[in-house]
Design an enzyme around this catalytic site. Structure first.
Site, mmCIF file in Angstrom:
data_model
loop_
_atom_site.group_PDB
_atom_site.id
_atom_site.type_symbol
_atom_site.label_atom_id
_atom_site.label_comp_id
_atom_site.label_asym_id
_atom_site.label_seq_id
_atom_site.Cartn_x
_atom_site.Cartn_y
_atom_site.Cartn_z
ATOM 1 N N HIS A 55 0.869 -1.173 0.000
ATOM 2 C CA HIS A 55 0.000 0.000 0.000
ATOM 3 C C HIS A 55 0.906 1.222 0.000
ATOM 4 O O HIS A 55 1.998 1.182 0.578
ATOM 5 C CB HIS A 55 -0.843 0.087 1.279
ATOM 6 C CG HIS A 55 -1.787 -1.033 1.504
ATOM 7 N ND1 HIS A 55 -1.457 -2.139 2.241
ATOM 8 C CD2 HIS A 55 -3.076 -1.197 1.131
ATOM 9 C CE1 HIS A 55 -2.505 -2.947 2.292
ATOM 10 N NE2 HIS A 55 -3.496 -2.406 1.631
ATOM 11 N N ASP A 58 2.238 1.793 3.417
ATOM 12 C CA ASP A 58 3.166 0.805 3.997
ATOM 13 C C ASP A 58 4.603 1.280 3.835
ATOM 14 O O ASP A 58 5.481 0.933 4.623
ATOM 15 C CB ASP A 58 3.081 -0.550 3.275
ATOM 16 C CG ASP A 58 1.718 -1.204 3.378
ATOM 17 O OD1 ASP A 58 0.939 -0.818 4.271
ATOM 18 O OD2 ASP A 58 1.428 -2.097 2.553
ATOM 19 N N MET A 89 2.996 -5.185 -7.928
ATOM 20 C CA MET A 89 1.674 -4.627 -7.618
ATOM 21 C C MET A 89 1.782 -3.603 -6.507
ATOM 22 O O MET A 89 2.513 -3.793 -5.539
ATOM 23 C CB MET A 89 0.735 -5.769 -7.188
ATOM 24 C CG MET A 89 -0.659 -5.346 -6.792
ATOM 25 S SD MET A 89 -0.846 -4.876 -5.056
ATOM 26 C CE MET A 89 -1.447 -6.400 -4.328
ATOM 27 N N GLU A 182 -10.757 -5.870 -6.061
ATOM 28 C CA GLU A 182 -10.805 -6.964 -5.082
ATOM 29 C C GLU A 182 -12.113 -6.911 -4.303
ATOM 30 O O GLU A 182 -12.417 -5.914 -3.652
ATOM 31 C CB GLU A 182 -9.610 -6.837 -4.132
ATOM 32 C CG GLU A 182 -9.593 -7.896 -3.035
ATOM 33 C CD GLU A 182 -8.350 -7.821 -2.164
ATOM 34 O OE1 GLU A 182 -7.320 -7.248 -2.610
ATOM 35 O OE2 GLU A 182 -8.406 -8.301 -1.029
ATOM 36 N N LYS A 184 -14.884 -8.210 -1.389
ATOM 37 C CA LYS A 184 -14.971 -8.804 -0.048
ATOM 38 C C LYS A 184 -16.387 -8.556 0.450
ATOM 39 O O LYS A 184 -16.909 -7.462 0.252
ATOM 40 C CB LYS A 184 -13.934 -8.136 0.866
ATOM 41 C CG LYS A 184 -13.825 -8.765 2.242
ATOM 42 C CD LYS A 184 -12.733 -8.080 3.076
ATOM 43 C CE LYS A 184 -12.527 -8.794 4.399
ATOM 44 N NZ LYS A 184 -11.499 -8.154 5.234
ATOM 45 N N GLU A 218 -9.724 -13.033 -3.888
ATOM 46 C CA GLU A 218 -9.019 -13.488 -2.685
ATOM 47 C C GLU A 218 -9.702 -14.737 -2.157
ATOM 48 O O GLU A 218 -10.919 -14.752 -1.952
ATOM 49 C CB GLU A 218 -8.999 -12.392 -1.623
ATOM 50 C CG GLU A 218 -8.386 -12.915 -0.318
ATOM 51 C CD GLU A 218 -7.996 -11.842 0.672
ATOM 52 O OE1 GLU A 218 -7.421 -10.822 0.243
ATOM 53 O OE2 GLU A 218 -8.271 -12.031 1.867
ATOM 54 N N HIS A 221 -11.859 -14.215 0.949
ATOM 55 C CA HIS A 221 -13.058 -13.390 0.768
ATOM 56 C C HIS A 221 -14.181 -14.195 0.135
ATOM 57 O O HIS A 221 -15.349 -14.039 0.494
ATOM 58 C CB HIS A 221 -12.733 -12.159 -0.087
ATOM 59 C CG HIS A 221 -11.757 -11.226 0.573
ATOM 60 N ND1 HIS A 221 -11.315 -10.075 -0.031
ATOM 61 C CD2 HIS A 221 -11.145 -11.266 1.782
ATOM 62 C CE1 HIS A 221 -10.469 -9.447 0.781
ATOM 63 N NE2 HIS A 221 -10.347 -10.165 1.879
ATOM 64 N N ASP A 246 -5.099 -13.052 -4.622
ATOM 65 C CA ASP A 246 -4.684 -12.998 -3.215
ATOM 66 C C ASP A 246 -4.889 -14.376 -2.600
ATOM 67 O O ASP A 246 -6.023 -14.848 -2.429
ATOM 68 C CB ASP A 246 -5.506 -11.958 -2.431
ATOM 69 C CG ASP A 246 -4.921 -10.554 -2.530
ATOM 70 O OD1 ASP A 246 -3.916 -10.367 -3.250
ATOM 71 O OD2 ASP A 246 -5.465 -9.645 -1.870
ATOM 72 N N ASP A 256 -12.682 -12.406 9.661
ATOM 73 C CA ASP A 256 -11.676 -12.353 8.592
ATOM 74 C C ASP A 256 -10.320 -12.810 9.143
ATOM 75 O O ASP A 256 -9.681 -12.094 9.908
ATOM 76 C CB ASP A 256 -11.617 -10.894 8.115
ATOM 77 C CG ASP A 256 -10.571 -10.662 7.055
ATOM 78 O OD1 ASP A 256 -10.165 -11.629 6.393
ATOM 79 O OD2 ASP A 256 -10.185 -9.491 6.890
ATOM 80 N N ASP A 258 -7.382 -14.367 7.406
ATOM 81 C CA ASP A 258 -6.102 -14.223 6.682
ATOM 82 C C ASP A 258 -5.086 -15.295 7.055
ATOM 83 O O ASP A 258 -3.934 -15.005 7.367
ATOM 84 C CB ASP A 258 -5.483 -12.828 6.941
ATOM 85 C CG ASP A 258 -6.250 -11.727 6.242
ATOM 86 O OD1 ASP A 258 -6.835 -11.984 5.176
ATOM 87 O OD2 ASP A 258 -6.258 -10.596 6.769
ATOM 88 N N ASP A 288 -1.737 -12.858 0.643
ATOM 89 C CA ASP A 288 -2.306 -11.792 1.472
ATOM 90 C C ASP A 288 -2.811 -12.449 2.746
ATOM 91 O O ASP A 288 -3.997 -12.731 2.903
ATOM 92 C CB ASP A 288 -3.450 -11.081 0.731
ATOM 93 C CG ASP A 288 -3.981 -9.897 1.539
ATOM 94 O OD1 ASP A 288 -3.367 -9.575 2.577
ATOM 95 O OD2 ASP A 288 -5.001 -9.308 1.144
HETATM 96 C C1 GCO Z 1 -8.337 -7.339 3.625
HETATM 97 C C2 GCO Z 1 -7.867 -7.186 2.192
HETATM 98 C C3 GCO Z 1 -6.614 -6.363 2.065
HETATM 99 C C4 GCO Z 1 -6.358 -5.956 0.636
HETATM 100 C C5 GCO Z 1 -5.248 -4.968 0.579
HETATM 101 C C6 GCO Z 1 -4.899 -4.596 -0.829
HETATM 102 O O1 GCO Z 1 -9.147 -8.228 3.850
HETATM 103 O O2 GCO Z 1 -7.924 -6.575 4.478
HETATM 104 O O3 GCO Z 1 -7.657 -8.460 1.665
HETATM 105 O O4 GCO Z 1 -5.532 -7.060 2.598
HETATM 106 O O5 GCO Z 1 -6.038 -7.057 -0.165
HETATM 107 O O6 GCO Z 1 -5.626 -3.845 1.285
HETATM 108 O O7 GCO Z 1 -5.748 -3.659 -1.312
HETATM 109 MN MN MN Z 2 -6.624 -9.070 -0.103
HETATM 110 MN MN MN Z 3 -8.510 -10.088 2.934
#
Ligand code: GCO
Ligand code: MN
Ligand code: MN
Length: 357
Positions: A55, A58, A89, A182, A184, A218, A221, A246, A256, A258, A288
């Protein structure tokens, strides 16, 4: 086993925010210190990764002035190049700043929308400077808790205007950038607009410049929405829109998470790898995800190694699936109008994944 060691050709990438995750959650404070971007790049290079994504925030603190920004970006490029790494990316953080709390591109406030577009444009510029040709757009705050606050049709119109402004910018500048949307379903908003990859694909067709807009499905997601990640990837491929991916994991019905790729559902992960490997996907295999909150920095590198190792093991399983005479014979029979032997097929896959075949 050496054959499961990652190499640059495997094109594994990690977000700076993934291995850099400090383990904060809605109930608890950070459990590990921030890892500097340069250190992340060096450690990932040593593990065999291809590159990193990021980002805007970041890398460059939002408070940095132009000179500071130049210095940070130049130094980061030096480290990335020195390690033979890439930044394929970049993306934009349109969710942390409280100003975006009721939407960024879909805020009802024109001033907030303008800020969101300016921030996204600057993140696209940053990507171009770093050699990225994919710009991921995740609208984390583009949603509502109550529809009393915003009409969904109006939100979609605003969302479209915002993305159109970004593709115009890319064209005007002559950038090679393509945008990957993306989806979600929820978190951090109660309901996020365009909650699945399928919804994004339909929306793309309504944009001014759909050719340079695709998707970034993703795994987690799609699972949060109760869907099959491999099917979302397949639909994106079918539409010629799989610009990025992702990879992570998620237990359905939970917050969520991850999770490390493949850690919840190996069979689902197998079909994700199969879709990517057999479907001609040439882009980065991007993770991700983040390490469990129990881990210190050593555990973070263990996590990163695990994501890549599981992918490579599954890639080998895909190869064996495609070469397995009995499995392929059953599929041939089905294509020739024979009776389906789906129980047998699935058990053969289970045997293969469990290593007894
Ligand atoms: C989440 C998202 C993020 C995005 C990232 C890129 O669930 O928080 O997956 O990780 O992928 O912000 O835009
Ligand atoms: Mn993501
Ligand atoms: Mn995510």
């Amino acid at each position: 086993m050496a054959e499961y060691e990652p190499h640059k050709e495997d094109r594994f990438t990690f977000g700076l925010w993934t291995v850099g995750n400090v383990g904060r959650d809605p109930f608890g404070e950070p459990v590990r210190p921030r890892i500097e971007p340069a250190r992340i790049v060096r450690r990932l290079a040593a593990l065999g990764a291809y590159g990193v994504s990021l980002h805007d925030d970041d890398l460059v603190p939002p408070t940095a002035d132009a000179a500071e920004r130049r210095g940070i970006v130049a130094e980061f490029r030096r480290v990335v190049d020195g390690e033979g790494m890439r930044v394929p990316m970049t993306t934009v953080n349109l969710f942390s700043d409280p100003v975006f709390r009721d939407g960024a591109l879909t805020s009802l406030d024109p001033g907030v929308r303008r800020r969101a577009i300016d921030k996204a444009r600057a993140a696209i510029d940053l990507g171009v400077e770093l050699g990225a040709d994919i710009f991921v757009l995740w609208g984390g705050r583009e949603g509502v808790e109550t529809d009393a606050a915003k009409d969904a049709r109006e939100a979609l119109r605003l969302y479209r205007e915002g993305i159109n402004a970004l593709t115009r910018y890319i064209r005007d500048r002559g950038y090679p950038t393509r945008i990957a949307l993306e989806a979600k379903p929820n978190e951090p908003r109660g309901d996020i607009y365009l909650p699945t990859t399928g919804a994004m694909l339909a929306f793309i067709a309504t944009l001014d410049d759909p050719d340079i807009v695709g998707v970034n499905p993703e795994v987690a997601h799609e699972k949060m929405a109760g869907l099959r990640a491999a099917h979302a990837i397949a639909q994106a491929q079918d539409a010629g829109k799989l610009f990025h991916v992702d990879l992570n994991d998620q237990h359905p019905g939970r917050y969520d998470q991850d999770l490390r790729f493949g850690s919840d559902d190996l069979k689902g992960a197998f079909f994700v790898v199969r879709a990517l490997e057999n479907g001609g996907y040439q882009g980065p295999r991007h993770f991700d995800a983040h390490a469990y909150r129990t881990e210190d920095e050593e555990g973070v590198w263990e996590f990163a190694r695990g994501c890549m190792r599981t992918y490579l093991i599954l890639r080998e399983k895909v190869r064996r699936f495609e070469e397995d005479a009995e499995i392929q014979g059953l599929l041939q029979e089905a294509r020739a109008g024979g009776k389906p032997r789906n129980e047998r097929l699935d058990q053969l896959l289970v045997d293969l994944l469990l290593g007894v075949r």
